[in-house]
Scaffold this motif. Structure first.
Motif, PDB file in Angstrom:
ATOM      1  N   PHE A 242       0.842  -1.202   0.000  1.00  0.00           N
ATOM      2  CA  PHE A 242       0.000   0.000   0.000  1.00  0.00           C
ATOM      3  C   PHE A 242       0.882   1.260   0.000  1.00  0.00           C
ATOM      4  O   PHE A 242       0.643   2.203  -0.776  1.00  0.00           O
ATOM      5  CB  PHE A 242      -0.927  -0.012   1.219  1.00  0.00           C
ATOM      6  CG  PHE A 242      -2.113   0.904   1.095  1.00  0.00           C
ATOM      7  CD1 PHE A 242      -1.952   2.283   1.019  1.00  0.00           C
ATOM      8  CD2 PHE A 242      -3.393   0.383   1.058  1.00  0.00           C
ATOM      9  CE1 PHE A 242      -3.044   3.129   0.900  1.00  0.00           C
ATOM     10  CE2 PHE A 242      -4.505   1.219   0.945  1.00  0.00           C
ATOM     11  CZ  PHE A 242      -4.328   2.597   0.868  1.00  0.00           C
ATOM     12  N   LEU A 243       1.899   1.274   0.854  1.00  0.00           N
ATOM     13  CA  LEU A 243       2.765   2.439   0.934  1.00  0.00           C
ATOM     14  C   LEU A 243       3.561   2.630  -0.348  1.00  0.00           C
ATOM     15  O   LEU A 243       3.861   3.777  -0.741  1.00  0.00           O
ATOM     16  CB  LEU A 243       3.702   2.306   2.140  1.00  0.00           C
ATOM     17  CG  LEU A 243       2.995   2.300   3.504  1.00  0.00           C
ATOM     18  CD1 LEU A 243       3.997   2.092   4.618  1.00  0.00           C
ATOM     19  CD2 LEU A 243       2.200   3.592   3.716  1.00  0.00           C
ATOM     20  N   GLU A 244       3.874   1.543  -1.031  1.00  0.00           N
ATOM     21  CA  GLU A 244       4.543   1.642  -2.327  1.00  0.00           C
ATOM     22  C   GLU A 244       3.617   2.287  -3.367  1.00  0.00           C
ATOM     23  O   GLU A 244       4.043   3.083  -4.199  1.00  0.00           O
ATOM     24  CB  GLU A 244       4.966   0.240  -2.789  1.00  0.00           C
ATOM     25  CG  GLU A 244       5.670   0.209  -4.130  1.00  0.00           C
ATOM     26  CD  GLU A 244       5.974  -1.211  -4.578  1.00  0.00           C
ATOM     27  OE1 GLU A 244       6.181  -1.412  -5.786  1.00  0.00           O
ATOM     28  OE2 GLU A 244       5.983  -2.119  -3.725  1.00  0.00           O
ATOM     29  N   MET A 245       2.335   1.955  -3.315  1.00  0.00           N
ATOM     30  CA  MET A 245       1.381   2.517  -4.269  1.00  0.00           C
ATOM     31  C   MET A 245       1.140   4.006  -4.040  1.00  0.00           C
ATOM     32  O   MET A 245       0.921   4.765  -4.987  1.00  0.00           O
ATOM     33  CB  MET A 245       0.034   1.784  -4.185  1.00  0.00           C
ATOM     34  CG  MET A 245       0.078   0.307  -4.518  1.00  0.00           C
ATOM     35  SD  MET A 245       0.690  -0.023  -6.169  1.00  0.00           S
ATOM     36  CE  MET A 245       1.834  -1.350  -5.788  1.00  0.00           C
ATOM     37  N   VAL A 246       1.171   4.456  -2.788  1.00  0.00           N
ATOM     38  CA  VAL A 246       0.824   5.835  -2.444  1.00  0.00           C
ATOM     39  C   VAL A 246       1.717   6.847  -3.167  1.00  0.00           C
ATOM     40  O   VAL A 246       1.279   7.955  -3.491  1.00  0.00           O
ATOM     41  CB  VAL A 246       0.894   6.033  -0.908  1.00  0.00           C
ATOM     42  CG1 VAL A 246       0.866   7.504  -0.527  1.00  0.00           C
ATOM     43  CG2 VAL A 246      -0.263   5.306  -0.237  1.00  0.00           C
ATOM     44  N   VAL A 247       2.954   6.485  -3.434  1.00  0.00           N
ATOM     45  CA  VAL A 247       3.889   7.430  -4.058  1.00  0.00           C
ATOM     46  C   VAL A 247       3.871   7.347  -5.581  1.00  0.00           C
ATOM     47  O   VAL A 247       4.657   8.019  -6.246  1.00  0.00           O
ATOM     48  CB  VAL A 247       5.324   7.199  -3.536  1.00  0.00           C
ATOM     49  CG1 VAL A 247       5.375   7.429  -2.031  1.00  0.00           C
ATOM     50  CG2 VAL A 247       5.831   5.797  -3.876  1.00  0.00           C
TER      51      VAL A 247
END
Length: 270
Positions: A242-247
């Motif tokens: 999820f954190l990879e997708m946010v950026v």
């Protein structure tokens, strides 16, 4: 990725969609060694092309695949079991590379199955991420009918898709599963008339190809990995993804489109 024509398989590219077509219609797409190698090579070619955003696996003719080419096996047995074993070993090696490759592809893989979906054809259909079935489709493992055991990953996929008892019944009793039952069991996500199979598959592929590629790759990766992991491992993987997708640009586009109440345009920004 150029269009390829390996024996028994066609690989075609239509924009961001790759089509892998089983193409031995006169033999009802029975699997032989050239076809096995063609399938392996087609999957490898798709994997090497990052512009592919969805894959269709379909067939020419009325049948998806009737399984292995039993007539070829019978001819090989005339030269003794060793000759038959050697060629089948090469067939299994090639198709197992293909099945592993399908699972590893980051983009969604959609199977379009009609008519007979037997033996390795059943295994291949179950390896796809999504399956659209024609209403004339009949799924049967059939390995026991020729005195052997399954291949193509069906012993891995079917207990996970059906549960152990239903998988055992499918493998031991060889009772066909029709299209509507496949839908009810979750093997297929949609059932359509045979004449509408290609159109329905194309529409689904276009929808997925227009979606957020990185997020869809992450969804596929997380769900497949979760089959063999515990909950804490799955939770950690979800957080990291999820954190990879946010950026990434697709996340900003999706959030912005939602806030503006307009359709998202993934992959057309940044």
């Amino acid at each position: 990725m150029p269009d390829l024509q390996p024996a028994g398989v066609r690989l075609e590219r239509e924009g961001a969609i790759a089509r892998i077509v089983l193409d031995r219609p006169a033999a009802r797409n029975a699997l032989d060694l050239p076809m096995a190698r063609g399938l392996r090579d087609a999957v490898a070619a798709v994997a090497a092309d990052p512009a592919v955003r969805a894959v269709l696996i379909e067939s020419s003719g009325a049948h998806f695949m009737v399984g292995g080419d039993v007539h070829r096996f019978n001819a090989l047995l005339a030269d003794g079991p060793a000759a038959c074993r050697d060629e089948i070993d090469r067939i299994i090696g090639a198709v197992h590379e293909a099945i592993a490759g399908i699972a590893a592809l980051p983009c969604p893989v959609i199977g379009l199955a009609g008519g007979s979906v037997a033996g390795f054809g059943f295994s291949l259909a179950m390896a796809c991420d999504l399956l659209v079935a024609a209403d004339d489709a009949r799924f049967v493992l059939a390995y026991g009918a020729i005195g052997t055991t399954p291949d193509g990953g069906s012993t891995w996929h079917l207990p996970r898709l059906l549960g152990l008892r239903r998988a055992l019944a499918a493998a031991l009793l060889n009772k066909p599963i029709d299209a509507n039952e496949a839908l009810a069991l979750g093997l297929a996500c949609e059932v359509v008339p045979p004449a509408e199979l290609a159109t329905a598959g194309r529409a689904l592929a276009e929808r997925l190809a227009a979606g957020p590629a990185a997020a869809q790759a992450g969804i596929k990766r997380l769900l497949r990995a979760a089959l063999d992991s515990d909950l804490p491992t799955a939770l950690a993987a979800e957080r990291e993804s999820f954190l990879e997708m946010v950026v990434q640009a697709d996340f900003a586009e999706g959030v912005g489109a939602f806030a503006a109440r307009r359709p998202a345009r993934f992959g057309q920004i940044g």
